[in-house]
Design a protein around this motif. Structure first.
Motif, PDB file in Angstrom:
ATOM      1  N   LEU A   1      46.786  16.378  24.556  1.00 37.64           N
ATOM      2  CA  LEU A   1      47.176  14.970  24.455  1.00 37.64           C
ATOM      3  C   LEU A   1      48.371  14.723  25.370  1.00 37.64           C
ATOM      4  CD1 LEU A   1      46.768  14.423  20.610  1.00 37.64           C
ATOM      5  CD2 LEU A   1      45.210  13.754  22.440  1.00 37.64           C
TER       6      LEU A   1
ATOM      7  N   ILE B   1      48.110   7.249  20.085  1.00 33.63           N
ATOM      8  CA  ILE B   1      48.736   8.574  20.173  1.00 33.63           C
ATOM      9  C   ILE B   1      50.198   8.406  19.798  1.00 33.63           C
ATOM     10  CG2 ILE B   1      49.464  10.378  21.786  1.00 33.63           C
ATOM     11  CD1 ILE B   1      46.860   9.928  23.307  1.00 33.63           C
TER      12      ILE B   1
ATOM     13  N   ARG C   1      46.575  11.978  17.799  1.00 29.97           N
ATOM     14  CA  ARG C   1      45.924  10.668  17.862  1.00 29.97           C
ATOM     15  C   ARG C   1      45.411  10.358  16.458  1.00 29.97           C
ATOM     16  NH1 ARG C   1      42.057  11.413  21.554  1.00 29.97           N
ATOM     17  NH2 ARG C   1      43.040  10.428  23.339  1.00 29.97           N
TER      18      ARG C   1
END
Lengths: 110, 524
Positions: free
Chosen positions: B398, B441, B495
């Protein structure tokens, strides 16, 4: 004595849970010691005919130690930690002064 | 009165008090003990001779058969009940169990296939079932106040001392269907009690079991399977002279006052190590690869697990997965640091040892009996077509620059009676401590005083940094519980996906959790 507080603080920050409680108990004892220190400083000044400035310094230290107890329990560590360092510094300077050899004063047989 | 005497007197007044208090203070850890990191918890001492180690074969909890299956769903029934369990030879230990066994039966699900578990509460107290690591809608996530009252109801107090009431609680009597979509990767999940204020006591009594999720990606890898795929639930306990479990609860009736007596506020540990419910068991293994899914289900004990002796060349513990399933590539360790609720999915190749070798799984953080965990007796060499491929799975890292918000949470003791808090406040079901939007996120920063394993419900996350530098070897892959050591800071990134609603996040040292080191996030 105040240095011991740093040892306890470092100990509980390494995960020794019991040392947080000891740090708190010892904080209170340090408070009593600061009171005793102030009384001693007053006696040194009158009737001891010593200098008066330790009374001021010990009053400041007592105030600082009292604040430390409050700040510690309130977990205001951003002030608690630097003030703790200042208390240790002040105490160390006071100890150095107390042990420093002095010229004998005229009225004492040395 | 001379000034010199006065100055010496001045010193005596302060230093004398210091000396006395200082000596009194040096009780708990020795000076040398201060040089090694402190471990959470205080150990209870069993009031009977400890069982001899390596006498009992390692039990493997049986996989539960569905009562019914249709095109989309498998249905199971579990009855929560008090049952006798034998740990100490010749004695029975009354425990609270799922389906009469400790650990409870293992549930094996397919990713994306719905699992419905009808829990029936025949315990004397309310319960709450949480599927740890499950990507679960809020109604079935086991929120701490969503009680399942015992069959017949009983007369349970709805608000307990020192705990805020929760008007949003969903309270059901007798039976409750927990519905798990399991729209998630293959992973080693587990289910356990999560009742507000009493989770430490109920899990200590035995309310825990495995829930494995399988998927096609994992099945294609030819990892060790069948009898060579073994979940290992590691717990510690202590026993009274009559074989019953010891536990220092403030309120042994578990009805009104949560928590433990003051000396145990940093966690309860025991002097007997159980693996799958047996004390220091023995596994007779073939000289082949084994998949060992290790779960630390202890209330507060941290372990550093290692093989003794290590296999020639070291790196005997090959990690293939974490809390949230497979890593991208296998990672060889000599030892595993595992905090409560964490899982390490390992492959150990016992063919690296000579047949006949005795290998101990040891706990390098233990003392005395808790340095030992279990023993593996390695048998003959056999054909083994399992492999550990160099690429296991794909994990999308991420991107921190796409984070919508950074939140900071301080996990801290706020006093001997106040207990444990997050950002200075104890748990309150009515307070939303974070409100992430689904699809976003976020970066969450955790800062700690003592050891705290931090667990988020609903989602898995990646560890972004540890103490402003790279994550540790134990932070790899998707996690749902991250280890924070004393005075550390860790950043995670995740997320938020799935379901709108209220979820808990908390410290998984259960004595910390019960004394209110828990908070809510509400997804919208």
């Amino acid at each position: 004595m105040t240095f011991t507080q740093a040892v306890f603080a470092g100990g509980f920050l390494s995960g020794h849970y019991e040392l947080l409680g000891l740090h708190a108990d010892y904080g209170r004892i340090t408070g009593y010691a600061a009171v005793a220190q102030l009384i001693t400083a007053i006696l040194l000044w009158r009737p001891g005919r010593g200098p008066g400035w330790p009374v001021l310094v010990c009053t400041l230290l007592l105030g600082a130690v009292g604040s430390q107890i409050y700040l510690g329990f309130a977990r205001i560590l951003s002030i608690h930690v630097p003030l703790g360092v200042a208390v240790i510094t002040g105490s160390v300077l006071l100890v150095i002064w107390a042990w420093k050899p002095m010229a004998p004063s005229p009225e004492t047989p040395q | 009165m001379s000034r010199r005497v006065s100055r010496r007197g001045f010193l005596a007044a302060t230093a004398g008090a210091a000396g006395v208090a200082g000596l009194a203070g040096l009780g708990a850890p020795t000076v040398a003990g201060l040089l090694i990191p402190g471990q959470p918890g205080r150990q209870l001492r069993s009031q009977l001779p400890l069982p001899r180690p390596f006498q009992v074969p390692l039990p493997v909890p049986p996989v539960l058969t569905p009562t019914q299956s249709d095109l989309s769903t498998d249905y199971y029934n579990i009855t929560q009940q008090v049952s006798d369990h034998i740990v100490i030879p010749g004695m029975s230990t009354p425990m609270w169990t799922y389906g009469g066994s400790f650990p409870g039966p293992t549930i094996a699900s397919r990713s994306g296939r719905r699992t419905v578990i009808r829990h029936r509460n025949e315990l004397p107290q309310p319960s709450v079932v949480h599927l740890h690591g499950g990507h679960t809608p809020p109604e079935s996530d086991g929120y701490p106040t969503d009680l399942l009252l015992p069959v017949g109801g009983g007369d349970m107090p709805m608000s307990m001392a020192g705990m805020p009431a929760d008007p949003a609680a969903s309270i059901i009597t007798g039976e409750r269907d927990y519905i798990y979509p399991l729209d998630q990767r293959a992973a080693t999940l587990w289910y356990h009690d999560h009742r507000m204020g009493f989770t430490a006591a109920t899990m200590w009594r035995g309310l825990a079991g495995f829930h494995l999720v399988h998927d096609d990606e994992e099945a294609a890898l030819a990892l060790p399977a069948g009898d060579r795929d073994i979940p290992l639930m590691i717990t510690d306990r202590a026993f009274a002279a009559d074989g019953a479990l010891l536990y220092p609860a403030l309120d042994p009736t578990m009805t009104h006052t949560p928590g433990v007596t003051a000396p145990y506020a940093n966690g309860v540990t025991g002097d007997v190590i159980l693996v799958n419910g047996a004390a220091w068991p023995l596994l007779e293994a073939e000289a082949a690869r084994y998949r060992l899914r290790i779960l630390n289900a202890s209330n507060s004990r941290n372990y550093r697990l290692a093989l003794h002796p290590p296999p020639p060349g070291g790196g005997g513990l090959v990690q293939i997965g974490s809390d949230g399933g497979l890593l991208t590539a296998p990672l060889a360790h000599d030892a595993i640091d595992i905090m409560p609720a964490q899982r390490f999915d390992l492959v150990v190749d016992f063919s690296r040892y000579r047949p006949g070798t005795t290998v101990d799984v040891v706990n390098l953080l233990g003392t005395g009996p808790t340095t030992s965990v279990m023993r593996i007796q390695i048998g003959r060499a056999v054909a083994d077509d399992s492999t550990v491929p160099t690429r296991l799975s794909a994990i999308e890292p991420l991107d921190p620059t796409r984070s919508a918000v950074t939140r900071t949470f301080l996990f801290q003791n706020i006093g001997p009676t106040e207990g444990w808090a997050i950002n200075g406040t104890p748990f309150d079901p009515a307070r939303a401590d974070a409100t992430p939007r689904l699809g976003d996120i976020e970066i969450w920063r955790f800062v700690t005083d003592f050891n705290h394993p931090i667990h988020l419900h609903l989602i898995s996350f990646q560890v972004l940094s540890r103490n402003s530098t790279t994550p540790s070897a134990y932070d790899q892959g998707w996690k749902d519980t991250v280890a924070l050591h004393p005075a550390e800071e860790v950043e995670i990134i995740t997320r938020f996906t799935g379901y709108p609603g209220r979820y808990a996040f908390h410290c998984h040292n259960l004595e910390h959790e019960d004394m209110a080191m828990m908070a809510n996030f509400v997804t919208t």
